[in-house]
Design a protein around this motif. Structure first.
Motif, PDB file in Angstrom:
ATOM      1  N   VAL A 188      -1.076 -22.027  52.001  1.00 20.01           N
ATOM      2  CA  VAL A 188      -1.892 -23.068  52.636  1.00 20.01           C
ATOM      3  C   VAL A 188      -2.056 -24.246  51.673  1.00 20.01           C
ATOM      4  O   VAL A 188      -2.035 -25.409  52.064  1.00 20.01           O
ATOM      5  N   PHE A 221      -1.273 -29.020  47.617  1.00 20.45           N
ATOM      6  CA  PHE A 221      -2.473 -29.458  46.881  1.00 20.45           C
ATOM      7  C   PHE A 221      -2.321 -28.986  45.443  1.00 20.45           C
ATOM      8  O   PHE A 221      -1.535 -28.074  45.170  1.00 20.45           O
ATOM      9  N   TRP A 254      -6.319 -32.140  58.181  1.00 18.51           N
ATOM     10  CA  TRP A 254      -6.352 -30.803  58.771  1.00 18.51           C
ATOM     11  C   TRP A 254      -5.985 -29.741  57.741  1.00 18.51           C
ATOM     12  O   TRP A 254      -5.234 -29.992  56.780  1.00 18.51           O
ATOM     13  N   ARG A 255      -6.498 -28.563  57.918  1.00 23.84           N
ATOM     14  CA  ARG A 255      -6.148 -27.391  57.088  1.00 23.84           C
ATOM     15  C   ARG A 255      -6.492 -26.143  57.886  1.00 23.84           C
ATOM     16  O   ARG A 255      -7.659 -25.928  58.221  1.00 23.84           O
ATOM     17  N   HIS A 306      -2.863 -18.799  62.023  1.00 20.96           N
ATOM     18  CA  HIS A 306      -3.066 -19.633  63.217  1.00 20.96           C
ATOM     19  C   HIS A 306      -2.131 -20.842  63.253  1.00 20.96           C
ATOM     20  O   HIS A 306      -2.308 -21.723  64.074  1.00 20.96           O
ATOM     21  N   TRP A 307      -1.144 -20.882  62.352  1.00 23.29           N
ATOM     22  CA  TRP A 307      -0.185 -21.980  62.354  1.00 23.29           C
ATOM     23  C   TRP A 307       0.807 -21.803  63.507  1.00 23.29           C
ATOM     24  O   TRP A 307       1.020 -20.688  63.997  1.00 23.29           O
ATOM     25  N   LEU A 363       0.839 -22.748  66.515  1.00 24.95           N
ATOM     26  CA  LEU A 363       0.325 -22.518  67.876  1.00 24.95           C
ATOM     27  C   LEU A 363      -0.192 -23.806  68.509  1.00 24.95           C
ATOM     28  O   LEU A 363      -0.791 -23.773  69.584  1.00 24.95           O
ATOM     29  N   ALA A 411      -3.453 -27.371  65.314  1.00 26.52           N
ATOM     30  CA  ALA A 411      -3.686 -28.548  64.463  1.00 26.52           C
ATOM     31  C   ALA A 411      -3.510 -29.823  65.283  1.00 26.52           C
ATOM     32  O   ALA A 411      -4.343 -30.737  65.217  1.00 26.52           O
ATOM     33  N   SER A 412      -2.447 -29.880  66.073  1.00 25.37           N
ATOM     34  CA  SER A 412      -2.208 -31.085  66.885  1.00 25.37           C
ATOM     35  C   SER A 412      -3.318 -31.270  67.915  1.00 25.37           C
ATOM     36  O   SER A 412      -3.773 -32.395  68.146  1.00 25.37           O
ATOM     37  N   ASN A 466       5.495 -32.540  52.501  1.00 25.41           N
ATOM     38  CA  ASN A 466       4.700 -31.747  53.451  1.00 25.41           C
ATOM     39  C   ASN A 466       5.077 -32.128  54.886  1.00 25.41           C
ATOM     40  O   ASN A 466       4.405 -32.883  55.566  1.00 25.41           O
ATOM     41  N   ALA A 487       5.229 -30.238  57.611  1.00 23.99           N
ATOM     42  CA  ALA A 487       4.373 -29.707  58.684  1.00 23.99           C
ATOM     43  C   ALA A 487       3.255 -30.688  58.999  1.00 23.99           C
ATOM     44  O   ALA A 487       2.954 -30.972  60.158  1.00 23.99           O
ATOM     45  N   SER A 488       2.656 -31.238  57.963  1.00 21.01           N
ATOM     46  CA  SER A 488       1.572 -32.187  58.159  1.00 21.01           C
ATOM     47  C   SER A 488       2.090 -33.473  58.810  1.00 21.01           C
ATOM     48  O   SER A 488       1.453 -34.045  59.706  1.00 21.01           O
ATOM     49  N   ALA A 496       3.060 -35.969  66.090  1.00 18.36           N
ATOM     50  CA  ALA A 496       2.701 -35.385  67.395  1.00 18.36           C
ATOM     51  C   ALA A 496       1.547 -36.137  68.056  1.00 18.36           C
ATOM     52  O   ALA A 496       1.442 -36.169  69.276  1.00 18.36           O
TER      53      ALA A 496
END
Ligand SMILES: CC(C)(COP(=O)(O)OP(=O)(O)OC[C@H]1O[C@@H](n2cnc3c(N)ncnc32)[C@H](O)[C@@H]1OP(=O)(O)O)[C@@H](O)C(=O)NCCC(=O)NCCS
Length: 189
Positions: A34, A38, A99-100, A105-106, A108, A111-112, A139, A141-142, A148
């Motif tokens: 996660v 960072f 977001w984090r 729960h990724w 799915l 986050a979007s 990053n 995914a972010s 999105a």
């Protein structure tokens, strides 16, 4: 201004932080995957301090990083929301969206979904003119979440994060932006 303590999306309640969120939040902030983009995973104490700062941001500005709770299970899954950029940058002062989420729960769409709800709050409730987002260049995914929700890359705004040391591979950051008109255009499809 009336503080925006809670938001709701199809599958999530975006709410104020509760004391018993700390256990799950500390676990996700201690997860090296996660925290890959960072500087380091956080200790339990650092996670508790972060919740304190998030509560302080809500108290001062009336918005912040909301705690995310799944409606189907009631599980706390992470955070998404709006915060004031708190370092010196060409694009500051600005409100950032971030977001984090806990790893299980990724992927799915949570986050979007939460980001979209935060953006609607920024423009429709808070009346902001623009929202920015930024993350480490690697990053992806972010950056996918930014794309999105209709944000656009602003390559001219890419920057070296001042809180990271020169030479740190996480230091180069990409900047994304969305203004009110672009957001309204995404609503029209
Ligand atoms: C960034 C993060 C919140 C995304 O969460 P998520 O639940 O996977 O996001 P979503 O399910 O809404 O997916 C959004 C998009 O990202 C894509 N995506 C997810 N993980 C990805 C990855 N590792 N690489 C590339 N794309 C990815 C999804 O496929 C989806 O794309 P699509 O809309 O084209 O289908 C999550 O990975 C996370 O918490 N990361 C750690 C914290 C972090 O880095 N925060 C941002 C700091 S600036």
């Amino acid at each position: 201004m009336t503080p925006i303590l809670e938001l709701e999306s199809a599958r999530l309640v975006m709410r104020q932080w509760q004391d018993d969120d700390l256990k799950e939040f500390a676990a996700l902030c201690a997860d090296p995957q996660v925290m890959r983009y960072f500087p380091a995973p956080l200790s339990r104490l650092e996670s508790a301090a972060l919740i304190g700062r998030i509560r302080g941001h809500f108290a001062e500005y009336g918005y912040g990083l909301w705690a995310l709770e799944r409606k189907d299970t009631g599980a706390f899954i992470g955070m998404t929301g709006l915060l004031n950029v708190n370092f010196d940058a060409d694009f500051a002062p600005a409100v950032e969206i971030g977001w984090r989420l806990a790893r299980r729960h990724w992927g799915l769409g949570f986050a979007s979904e939460a980001a979209w709800t935060s953006l609607r709050c920024a423009f429709a409730q808070l009346g902001l003119q623009e929202v920015v987002s930024f993350t480490s260049r690697d990053n992806l995914a972010s950056q996918k979440v930014m794309q999105a929700i209709g944000m656009r890359a602003d390559p001219a705004g890419d920057f070296e994060h001042p809180r990271l040391a020169p030479g740190d591979p996480l230091r180069p950051h990409v900047l994304y932006r969305i203004d009110r008109a672009q957001w309204q255009a995404t609503l029209r499809g």
